[in-house]
Design a protein around this motif. Structure first.
Motif, mmCIF file in Angstrom:
data_model
loop_
_atom_site.group_PDB
_atom_site.id
_atom_site.type_symbol
_atom_site.label_atom_id
_atom_site.label_comp_id
_atom_site.label_asym_id
_atom_site.label_seq_id
_atom_site.Cartn_x
_atom_site.Cartn_y
_atom_site.Cartn_z
ATOM 1 N N ASN A 368 -27.920 -10.558 57.221
ATOM 2 C CA ASN A 368 -28.297 -11.630 55.826
ATOM 3 C C ASN A 368 -27.534 -12.672 55.621
ATOM 4 N N PRO A 369 -28.048 -13.379 54.742
ATOM 5 C CA PRO A 369 -27.194 -14.335 54.180
ATOM 6 C C PRO A 369 -25.877 -14.324 53.903
ATOM 7 N N SER A 370 -24.925 -15.094 54.117
ATOM 8 C CA SER A 370 -23.379 -15.002 54.102
ATOM 9 C C SER A 370 -23.194 -14.805 52.647
ATOM 10 N N CYS A 371 -22.199 -14.044 52.396
ATOM 11 C CA CYS A 371 -21.787 -14.012 50.870
ATOM 12 C C CYS A 371 -20.373 -14.291 50.931
ATOM 13 N N GLY A 372 -20.070 -14.673 49.774
ATOM 14 C CA GLY A 372 -18.689 -15.099 49.449
ATOM 15 C C GLY A 372 -18.178 -15.070 48.058
ATOM 16 N N ALA A 373 -17.738 -16.219 47.601
ATOM 17 C CA ALA A 373 -17.123 -16.325 46.328
ATOM 18 C C ALA A 373 -18.370 -16.478 45.564
ATOM 19 N N MET A 374 -18.129 -15.773 44.280
ATOM 20 C CA MET A 374 -18.892 -16.252 43.102
ATOM 21 C C MET A 374 -18.347 -15.669 41.809
ATOM 22 N N ARG A 375 -18.104 -16.343 40.772
ATOM 23 C CA ARG A 375 -17.502 -16.272 39.446
ATOM 24 C C ARG A 375 -17.265 -14.756 39.438
#
Lengths: 785, 301, 162
Positions: A368-375
């Protein structure tokens, strides 16, 4: 002459204002921004520049059999076509784990992975060149579900074991346990009178910053590259870029261009390496600007999560235990997944005293799409789950949900499940009391109907039919600063000199101003410490030491702290100069109103006279107090720098027949330690809460078999001004003695609590369980989804 | 790509005849999205902005249509429809006010909606509901063809224009009774319809018009629902009495509207939700129009 | 192709324009007017809002060739360079309505148009008028404040935005 056409914000900005810490002076960049003269990274232009563009994989998982660039190279106007074979240095980069190829080779692991890049004389030429690159793929089965990812023996690997860069095995990027008290055993369970359980799901949210990924790479005479770019952390970009270019770091110089929002989405690299590679190859400046569609593929997102919670409590509402499992989908590359897992595990119990805890959080590699930092960084998903649990528990106990929370709320001196004592104010119960005490907005007035007040608004779906009001509450806990033993220091240079007969302080840091108002705060701090009005903000660049990232609610704390240290050092030097020159013996000197002032003897001398033609120029680093890594098996350790808390009350009107929602009011109470700039503090709280509102009712990147179904602002919806209600904000200032000025990071906490508050309000209106966000009309009407 | 800039309607027709694959562009609110996102590269763009008569409307009587008719220039922007025609074309004016954003409504037009023929176009349900005698005026160098609205939509994003034809105007009978339009989106502004519904009462001939958007391969009317409710109104003498239609008939109308749709599951919504929402919108909008009708009867009495 | 039009009162000309280019691209990349922003290029965000013959439109959805001979006014052309800021621009700065600022030019133009047409808008009027302008930073509260402030100041001074 600078090569950048619109250069005003890439030059220093000087403003004069009397307000220091605690005031709300206007933004130094505000006038440029309202006039359309502020140069964002997509506005840059260079004579002779080329346009860069990337060819991206249409498949979520495939083997690359061949790449033929001949057709593209022969197209007139095309100046370079590059694949992984043309990467001069390191093939991989990454924030924490170097697992992501600069250009794909061997395999592609997510839809949209860059495979080749071109530089051409016009964007349309570049697009046609991309059409002519022939890539032969062998499409592979995708790993997209938890079941698939956790069983590599059956379903295989996203990264083969021999190429494995992570510290866990299989498709697990990172996992973290937290066990406290007795853990959760049958004996512990037996001590609870009431047990509530729940399985929850949080969809994939996008940062949806408005300024697309963009920048301009300019080849330099020394063989290096000057990169003007929108990012959150210049130095860590450089650390990742330079090795790929095969250049020493000092030859890669970054300057921050205007940043159109970030919210975590610019913590990872996007177009930086590609623009530099093309500039290196062609010897010409290269500009890359993502389209909105490409932006959805070009940055990481918030981890979608599946969460299972079990809470036990006594009959009188005291929490006895919590067992939780949080599974985060990290997508194809690690990004900041390990740190997100650390946050989820260590903050996932919420701002509650729970004597016995058994928590497991993990992030998976998938296609799946890469996930990382979000508020909100790992704390958002858990907050939705534990706050839903609190409401369920209150219902099971027939208690008021706010009272249940207040009864179990942490306070100063409480011990977190990690064993870390909260050694600063933690007024969770007070935040809840205050938000509940606020007057409620008036009921909907159907006698004087204005469609714009109703769910659906001008879409004219209701004239009052089906509308039910609901009220919900939630509170959350977020950490401030980087955790788990990381020393995320910041550097500031402050220079004091006399210009035109007036003392002027110049502040130079590498802090990324992404909209949060850090540059305003820097000016306030030097005004307070140096007693000057005129402040010049130097462009942020890599010529000064790292400021760390504009994330984790940390910049006012960390770079603000560095500016304070540097300004204090400048002041000390100036006063030492005065003592030498005038033989002062007072110990009560300060700088006020452009003068050296003694508390006992009054004004002594204007700063301009004392300083004369000399300048004082000081650079200081600010380090927060050290933290430690969490124990791998028990999660024990004082891993966080600071905690922050926000409570929300949401009032909603729901069209229960159509499943449409209008948030009527979203009230917040937050403790900020010290409001360095009260106007900006309120802006952060309202903006953060609105992103949480979006997650509650509309925002989700929909992914099916690894393919994104809605990469556009037509189908990835973020709240408009008609979706966003009045947001009264009450700010408490209970100082944290460990932090500069007693301040507390502000930006993220409101993003946590607004989502569960809105959903709780919808639940009250509908009586539905609603264990997934975003809540869709289908969920409210029993029509699938 | 060529850029054709006819100054007059005749020049536009000549250009379209010469370049049948040219893509007409007026407000650009659909066409430019396709260009910006590299979804379409027509051989030529045919700019209609300089053709003044396309942004004018007139009212009058036309052959083949009963009563007063609005001949709406193909490129009259939605914002002007809402401002200038809400009395004559109330359903279309309501629909126009839900299109995109204020900026989009300053550019987008019914001609564009028809040319794109997307099932999600907001104008379509209102045009269908306005009557079977709504006519699309298609012109070419060969002459004028009046296409009944029911014959206009032939497939997903396909219409019945010939390659050399351009839409000159739409001829829409002035409302002879209350009309409503209602649209579902998952936020409170700026949405593409998850589904939409329009209803128009036609007391003059005792019919009820309907239109369904975003819930079938093409915009379509709910013919059975129209017949059912027209029958109820006639048999029970409601047109004359103005008495309540009643929950049973209203519900049946909603069911028939939902049954007339053939929606799919997609990223904007499920098929089940679309059917459900259509039934609710049909009930509500029928009630609103009927309330308005009975109110007008009473005030006339 | 060549496109000639009036931008902020000045006759401008762009050569070698590709026929598929938008007005937004021409303004930003060919005419040195990057104030109008490129956030979505599909008419969903309003950040590229400009006046075209006096009507606010999304410049990303206007083909460059369509503005031949017409008048465009961008955020750069709202304020007289001599007199500083338009009342709407000043209110956006003063009210804290600007964070990252990427949405600001579009919002300023759209608010300017609102106050021209409706000098005393209700809150719902403001929300309706600005519903096509996305902001990701502020949660819109201070944008509401800014428009209320601009309306109040313009009303007090008798000044009408031009």
């Amino acid at each position: 002459m600078s090569p950048i056409r619109t250069e005003k914000n890439l030059q220093s900005i000087t403003t004069a204002h009397p307000d220091g810490v605690g005031g709300s002076p206007l933004r130094p960049d505000g006038i440029l921004k309202v006039r359309g003269e502020f140069a964002y990274s997509s506005d840059l232009w260079h004579e002779d520049m080329l346009w860069g563009m990337a060819l991206r994989s249409p498949h979520a998982h495939a083997r690359i059999l061949s790449i033929d660039t001949t057709g593209a190279l022969t197209l007139p106007g095309v100046h370079a076509v590059m694949t992984h074979e043309d990467v001069p240095g390191a093939k991989f980069y990454g924030l924490e784990i170097h697992d992501q190829p600069a250009l794909a080779f061997g395999k592609v692991r997510f839809q949209g992975e860059p495979v080749a890049i071109v530089a051409a004389d016009h964007p349309e030429t570049a697009r046609r060149a991309l059409d002519r690159i022939k890539v032969e793929y062998e499409v592979l089965p995708t790993l997209t579900t938890e079941e698939q990812c956790l069983h590599p023996e059956t379903y295989g690997y996203v990264h083969e074991p021999h190429e494995y860069k992570a510290d866990a095995s299989g498709n697990v990027v990172h996992e973290q346990k937290v066990v406290s008290g007795l853990g959760v055993t049958d004996e512990v369970r037996a001590t609870a009178d009431v047990v509530v359980t729940g399985d929850y799901e949080v969809g994939m949210q996008d940062q949806a910053f408005l300024g697309p990924e963009s920048g301009l790479a300019v080849p330099a005479e020394d063989g290096g590259i000057d990169l003007f770019v929108a990012t959150q952390w210049l130095h860590v970009d450089r650390e990742q870029i330079a090795p790929v270019l095969g250049l020493p770091e000092y030859k890669v110089r970054l300057t921050l261009a205007g940043v159109g929002g970030a919210f975590g989405g610019r913590e990872d690299l996007s177009m930086q390496i590609h623009a530099c590679l093309l500039a290196q190859r062609t010897g010409r400046p290269v500009k890359i600007v993502y389209s909105r569609e490409e932006s959805f593929f070009g940055h990481v997102h918030r981890h979608p999560a599946r969460l299972s919670y079990e809470h036990g409590a006594t009959r009188d509402g005291r929490l006895v235990y919590c067992e939780a499992r949080i599974v985060l989908d990290g997508g194809a590359y690690a990004s900041s997944s390990p740190a997100v897992v650390g946050n989820a595990a260590s903050l996932g119990i919420g701002p509650y005293e729970v004597p016995n805890v058994n928590m497991l959080a993990l992030a998976l590699y998938s296609n799946n799409p890469s996930c990382g930092a979000m508020r909100g960084f790992g704390a958002v998903q858990a907050c939705f789950a534990y706050e839903t649990q609190m409401d369920k528990l209150a219902a099971a106990l027939d208690m008021d949900p706010v009272e249940l929370r207040r009864l179990n709320a942490v306070s100063q001196g409480s011990v977190m499940p990690t064993g870390q004592e909260i050694d600063a104010p933690a007024p969770v119960a007070e935040l809840l009391r205050r938000v509940k005490a606020r007057p409620l907005p008036p009921a909907l007035d159907l006698t004087d109907l204005d469609l714009r007040d109703l769910p659906g608004a001008l879409s004219n779906t209701s004239h009052g039919e089906g509308i039910v009001r609901g009220v919900g509450y939630a509170v959350g806990i977020k950490n401030v600063g980087f955790s788990e033993g990381f020393d995320d220091y910041s550097t500031a240079r402050v220079r004091l000199e006399v210009i035109g007969g007036e003392p002027v302080a110049m502040v130079h840091t590498a802090m990324a101003e992404v909209g949060q108002g850090g540059v305003t705060v820097q000016g306030q701090i030097v005004r307070t410490e140096l007693g000057v009005e005129r402040v010049t903000i130097h462009p942020a660049d890599t010529e000064v030491g790292s400021a760390g990232s504009t994330s984790a609610s940390r910049q006012t704390y960390m770079t603000g702290g560095a500016v304070k240290l540097a300004a204090e050092a400048v002041r000390n030097e100036l006063l030492a100069l005065g003592r030498r020159r005038y033989g002062w013996t007072w110990n009560d000197l300060s700088l006020v109103g452009g003068k050296v002032v003694s508390a006992s003897a009054g004004p002594l001398v204007p700063i301009a006279d004392l300083l004369g033609d000399s300048a004082i120029d000081v650079t200081r680093e600010h380090h927060h107090r050290p933290t430690v890594a969490f124990d791998k098996e028990t999660g024990q350790g004082s891993g966080h720098v600071q905690y922050c808390f926000c409570a929300h009350r949401a009032v909603v009107d729901v069209d229960v027949e159509l499943g449409l929602v209008k948030v009527v009011e979203l009230a917040a109470v937050q403790d900020v330690g010290r409001a360095i700039n009260p106007l900006s503090v309120v802006g952060q709280i309202q903006g953060g809460a609105t992103q949480g509102l979006g997650l509650a009712v509309m925002e989700e990147i929909v992914v099916k078999d690894g393919k994104v179904l809605n990469p556009s602002f037509t189908d990835y919806l973020i709240p408009t001004i008609l979706d966003t209600p009045p947001q009264p904000v009450e700010v408490l200032e209970l100082a944290d003695e460990h932090a500069p000025y007693g301040l507390r990071g502000v930006g993220e906490a409101p993003t946590l609590s607004s989502t569960p508050a809105v959903v709780a309000a919808i639940r009250q209106a509908t009586g539905l369980a609603l264990n997934r966000v975003p809540v869709r009309p289908e969920h409210l009407t029993g029509t699938g989804g | 790509m060529e850029f054709l800039r006819p100054a007059t309607w005749d020049e536009a027709l000549a250009a379209k005849a010469e370049h049948p694959s040219a893509l007409p562009i007026a407000g650009g609110t659909d066409v430019m999205v396709e260009l910006n996102f590299d979804r379409r590269r027509p051989s030529a763009l045919l700019d209609l902005n300089r053709v003044g008569e396309l942004t004018k409307w007139e009212s009058g009587r036309f052959e083949g249509q009963e009563g007063e008719v609005i001949r709406l220039g193909a490129a009259v922007p939605y914002a002007r429809i809402t401002r200038e025609l809400s009395a004559q074309l109330p359903g279309l004016a309501l629909a126009a006010d839900t299109v995109g954003s204020p900026q989009i409504r300053n550019r987008g037009s019914v001609g564009g909606n028809l040319g794109a023929a997307s099932p999600a176009g907001d104008a379509h349900p209102a045009l269908l509901a306005a009557g079977r005698d709504v006519l699309v005026e298609a012109q070419s160098v060969r002459g004028t063809r009046l296409i009944p609205i029911d014959a206009f939509y032939v497939g997903v994003k396909r219409h019945s224009l010939e390659a050399d034809e351009l839409i000159r105007a739409v001829r829409i009978p002035v409302a002879d009774g209350p009309q409503q339009f209602s649209k579902i989106g998952t936020r409170n502004a700026m949405v593409i319809a998850v589904c939409a519904f329009a209803v128009a009462l036609h007391p003059k001939n005792g019919t009820v018009g309907t239109g369904i958007g975003s819930a079938a391969p093409t915009p379509r009317r709910a013919a059975e629902a129209e017949e059912f409710i027209a029958g109820e109104l006639a048999e029970r003498g409601l047109w004359q009495s103005g008495a309540l239609i009643g929950p049973a008939a209203t519900r049946r109308f909603g069911e028939l509207v939902a049954a007339a749709a053939s929606p799919i599951d997609d990223v904007r919504g499920t098929a089940a939700y679309r059917r459900h929402a259509l039934a609710v919108m049909a009930r509500r909008t029928l009630t609103w129009t009927w309330d308005a009708y009975t109110h007008s009867l009473r005030s006339a009495a | 192709m060549r496109v000639t039009f009036t931008a902020n009162g000045r006759r401008v000309e762009a050569d070698d324009v590709w026929e598929g280019e938008s007005l937004l691209f021409v303004l930003r990349e060919r005419l040195g007017l990057p104030g109008s922003k490129n956030a979505c290029e599909q008419g969903e965000c309003g950040s590229c809002t400009v006046y075209l013959d006096g009507e606010p439109v999304c410049s990303c959805l206007v083909a460059a060739g369509q503005v031949q001979g017409r008048e465009v006014r961008t955020v750069e052309g709202l304020a007289d360079p001599e007199t500083g800021l338009d009342v709407v621009q000043q209110a956006f700065v003063d009210a804290g309505a600007v964070q990252c600022g990427f949405c600001t030019p579009g919002l300023v133009v759209q608010s300017h148009d609102l106050l021209r047409r409706n000098p005393r808008p209700s809150d719902n009027d403001i929300r309706e008028a600005l519903s096509g302008n996305l902001c990701r930073c502020t949660g819109y509260e201070m944008i509401m404040d800014a428009v209320r402030l601009a309306a109040a100041r313009a009303g007090a001074s008798g000044e009408v935005s031009r």
